[in-house]
Design a protein around this motif. Structure first.
Motif, PDB file in Angstrom:
ATOM      1  N   ARG A 189       5.385 -62.374  10.817  1.00  0.00           N
ATOM      2  CA  ARG A 189       5.177 -60.979  11.200  1.00  0.00           C
ATOM      3  C   ARG A 189       3.883 -60.484  10.566  1.00  0.00           C
ATOM      4  N   ARG A 190       3.366 -59.420  11.092  1.00  0.00           N
ATOM      5  CA  ARG A 190       2.158 -58.844  10.516  1.00  0.00           C
ATOM      6  C   ARG A 190       2.462 -58.164   9.187  1.00  0.00           C
ATOM      7  N   GLY A 191       1.565 -58.353   8.229  1.00  0.00           N
ATOM      8  CA  GLY A 191       1.700 -57.697   6.945  1.00  0.00           C
ATOM      9  C   GLY A 191       0.829 -56.459   6.877  1.00  0.00           C
ATOM     10  N   PRO A 192       0.711 -55.851   5.681  1.00  0.00           N
ATOM     11  CA  PRO A 192      -0.076 -54.623   5.553  1.00  0.00           C
ATOM     12  C   PRO A 192      -1.589 -54.842   5.619  1.00  0.00           C
ATOM     13  N   GLY A 193      -2.055 -56.066   5.398  1.00  0.00           N
ATOM     14  CA  GLY A 193      -3.487 -56.320   5.400  1.00  0.00           C
ATOM     15  C   GLY A 193      -4.093 -56.243   6.792  1.00  0.00           C
ATOM     16  N   LEU A 194      -5.375 -55.872   6.853  1.00  0.00           N
ATOM     17  CA  LEU A 194      -6.038 -55.749   8.149  1.00  0.00           C
ATOM     18  C   LEU A 194      -6.167 -57.088   8.854  1.00  0.00           C
ATOM     19  N   ALA A 195      -6.317 -58.163   8.072  1.00  0.00           N
ATOM     20  CA  ALA A 195      -6.495 -59.492   8.663  1.00  0.00           C
ATOM     21  C   ALA A 195      -5.163 -60.197   8.927  1.00  0.00           C
ATOM     22  N   SER A 196      -4.061 -59.552   8.586  1.00  0.00           N
ATOM     23  CA  SER A 196      -2.760 -60.184   8.751  1.00  0.00           C
ATOM     24  C   SER A 196      -2.396 -60.301  10.228  1.00  0.00           C
ATOM     25  N   ALA A 197      -1.777 -61.429  10.584  1.00  0.00           N
ATOM     26  CA  ALA A 197      -1.371 -61.651  11.971  1.00  0.00           C
ATOM     27  C   ALA A 197      -0.246 -62.665  12.003  1.00  0.00           C
ATOM     28  N   VAL A 198       0.577 -62.597  13.028  1.00  0.00           N
ATOM     29  CA  VAL A 198       1.612 -63.605  13.226  1.00  0.00           C
ATOM     30  C   VAL A 198       0.936 -64.960  13.411  1.00  0.00           C
ATOM     31  N   GLY A 199       1.388 -65.946  12.652  1.00  0.00           N
ATOM     32  CA  GLY A 199       0.772 -67.264  12.696  1.00  0.00           C
ATOM     33  C   GLY A 199      -0.321 -67.448  11.673  1.00  0.00           C
ATOM     34  N   GLY A 200      -0.680 -66.368  10.965  1.00  0.00           N
ATOM     35  CA  GLY A 200      -1.734 -66.447   9.965  1.00  0.00           C
ATOM     36  C   GLY A 200      -1.241 -67.082   8.677  1.00  0.00           C
ATOM     37  N   GLN A 201      -2.148 -67.176   7.723  1.00  0.00           N
ATOM     38  CA  GLN A 201      -1.833 -67.791   6.438  1.00  0.00           C
ATOM     39  C   GLN A 201      -1.112 -66.798   5.543  1.00  0.00           C
ATOM     40  N   LEU A 202       0.018 -67.216   5.000  1.00  0.00           N
ATOM     41  CA  LEU A 202       0.797 -66.358   4.123  1.00  0.00           C
ATOM     42  C   LEU A 202       0.155 -66.260   2.744  1.00  0.00           C
ATOM     43  N   SER A 203       0.430 -65.168   2.045  1.00  0.00           N
ATOM     44  CA  SER A 203      -0.030 -65.029   0.671  1.00  0.00           C
ATOM     45  C   SER A 203       0.920 -65.777  -0.261  1.00  0.00           C
ATOM     46  N   THR A 204       0.424 -66.069  -1.452  1.00  0.00           N
ATOM     47  CA  THR A 204       1.260 -66.728  -2.452  1.00  0.00           C
ATOM     48  C   THR A 204       2.478 -65.883  -2.785  1.00  0.00           C
ATOM     49  N   GLN A 205       2.265 -64.563  -2.940  1.00  0.00           N
ATOM     50  CA  GLN A 205       3.391 -63.687  -3.272  1.00  0.00           C
ATOM     51  C   GLN A 205       4.435 -63.683  -2.177  1.00  0.00           C
ATOM     52  N   ALA A 206       3.993 -63.674  -0.908  1.00  0.00           N
ATOM     53  CA  ALA A 206       4.944 -63.664   0.207  1.00  0.00           C
ATOM     54  C   ALA A 206       5.788 -64.932   0.215  1.00  0.00           C
ATOM     55  N   LEU A 207       5.170 -66.064  -0.087  1.00  0.00           N
ATOM     56  CA  LEU A 207       5.924 -67.313  -0.119  1.00  0.00           C
ATOM     57  C   LEU A 207       6.946 -67.311  -1.254  1.00  0.00           C
ATOM     58  N   GLN A 208       6.566 -66.816  -2.414  1.00  0.00           N
ATOM     59  CA  GLN A 208       7.501 -66.776  -3.528  1.00  0.00           C
ATOM     60  C   GLN A 208       8.700 -65.878  -3.215  1.00  0.00           C
ATOM     61  N   VAL A 209       8.429 -64.751  -2.580  1.00  0.00           N
ATOM     62  CA  VAL A 209       9.522 -63.852  -2.194  1.00  0.00           C
ATOM     63  C   VAL A 209      10.411 -64.509  -1.149  1.00  0.00           C
ATOM     64  N   THR A 210       9.790 -65.210  -0.195  1.00  0.00           N
ATOM     65  CA  THR A 210      10.556 -65.904   0.849  1.00  0.00           C
ATOM     66  C   THR A 210      11.501 -66.922   0.245  1.00  0.00           C
ATOM     67  N   PHE A 211      11.017 -67.690  -0.723  1.00  0.00           N
ATOM     68  CA  PHE A 211      11.882 -68.687  -1.362  1.00  0.00           C
ATOM     69  C   PHE A 211      13.043 -68.012  -2.090  1.00  0.00           C
TER      70      PHE A 211
END
Length: 284
Positions: A189-211
């Protein structure tokens, strides 16, 4: 301009703790942890400045936080601008833990399948979060019996991950943005960043939260589905999963014998293996 002595300014009144917290912006990807940290601090009347002065010890004592939880929330506080000292993440406790339930497919939810594939890969390719964030699909190759991961650092054979990998690949193929993404673990899903997009590269923090979310959901699943004969073991495993981070998952995989992908955590894992071997020798 005068060069004489001037009296100091009078002490400024301290704003209420709640207002001080509201002035700070939650760090991206850690909104839930930030909210819990703020609520725990406000229960004790602690502002961000008080937290920076006194550290997390008062909250940890009031909430009964374990060292791993203290390390997590000190990191969350620093991400949000509260100047807390860095706390070293403790070694896994227990030093060995059953991790297979985290690699089992339970639904067709894309977020679930993405994390299951990640966990299955990490059991025998225990890379850091940053390495998984940068892992591309063209670096993972499926054979009849296993996955092969090829990076600039070498080649790894990963058995036991085919089911999770194919389930994730089949699911993402139904969504063009995910099917076209070059990343193994793309954004859903799109995040708060302007460059965020579905299929884009996740941030480190997002991955840690996902786990962390996946570990908690797996804990609830274990509690709901355990037969009476295994209820006690399932409850103990569920309790461990509730506070399990990916860093601990990775170190547990290393301690279980997985070949290191990078130097980070490898020495600590070897120390854990040696300690377990000594304990077994004493028990024998």
């Amino acid at each position: 301009m005068t060069g004489g002595w001037q009296p100091p300014l009078p002490s400024m009144p301290t704003p209420p703790a709640e207002r001080s917290w509201r002035r700070l912006r939650p760090p991206e990807g850690y909104e839930a942890q930030w909210r819990r940290l703020m609520e725990a601090a406000l229960e004790l009347g602690l502002s961000p400045d008080s937290l920076a002065e006194d550290g997390l010890d008062p909250i940890a004592a009031a909430r009964g936080w374990k060292p791993a939880t203290v390390a997590l929330y000190s990191k969350v506080a620093r991400y949000g601008g509260v100047a807390l000292p860095s706390v070293r993440t403790p070694e896994p406790d227990p030093p060995a833990l059953e991790l297979r339930p985290l690699t089992q497919v339970r639904s067709e939810d894309p977020e679930h399948l993405r994390t299951v594939a990640w966990c299955a890969l990490a059991l025998n390719w225990p890379a850091t979060v940053g390495q998984f964030r940068a892992l591309r699909r063209d670096q993972v190759h499926a054979t009849a019996r296993r996955l092969i991961v090829r990076t600039d650092d070498g080649e790894w054979s990963v058995p036991g991950a085919l089911t999770a990998w194919h389930a994730w690949e089949a699911r993402r193929a139904r969504f063009p943005a995910l099917a076209d993404s070059p990343w193994v673990l793309p954004a859903l899903r799109r995040g708060p960043g302007l460059a965020s997009a579905v299929g884009g590269q996740l941030s480190t923090q997002a991955l840690q939260v996902t786990f962390a979310k996946h570990a908690v959901r797996t804990a609830h699943h274990l509690r709901l589905t355990a037969p009476p004969s295994r209820r006690e073991q399932a409850e103990a495993l569920a309790v461990a999963y509730l506070t399990l981070s990916y860093d601990s998952y990775r170190r547990l995989a290393l301690a279980a014998g997985a070949r290191p992908v990078s130097a980070r955590g490898a020495v600590r894992a070897l120390r854990t293996v040696a300690r377990s071997a000594r304990s077994a020798g004493l028990a024998g």
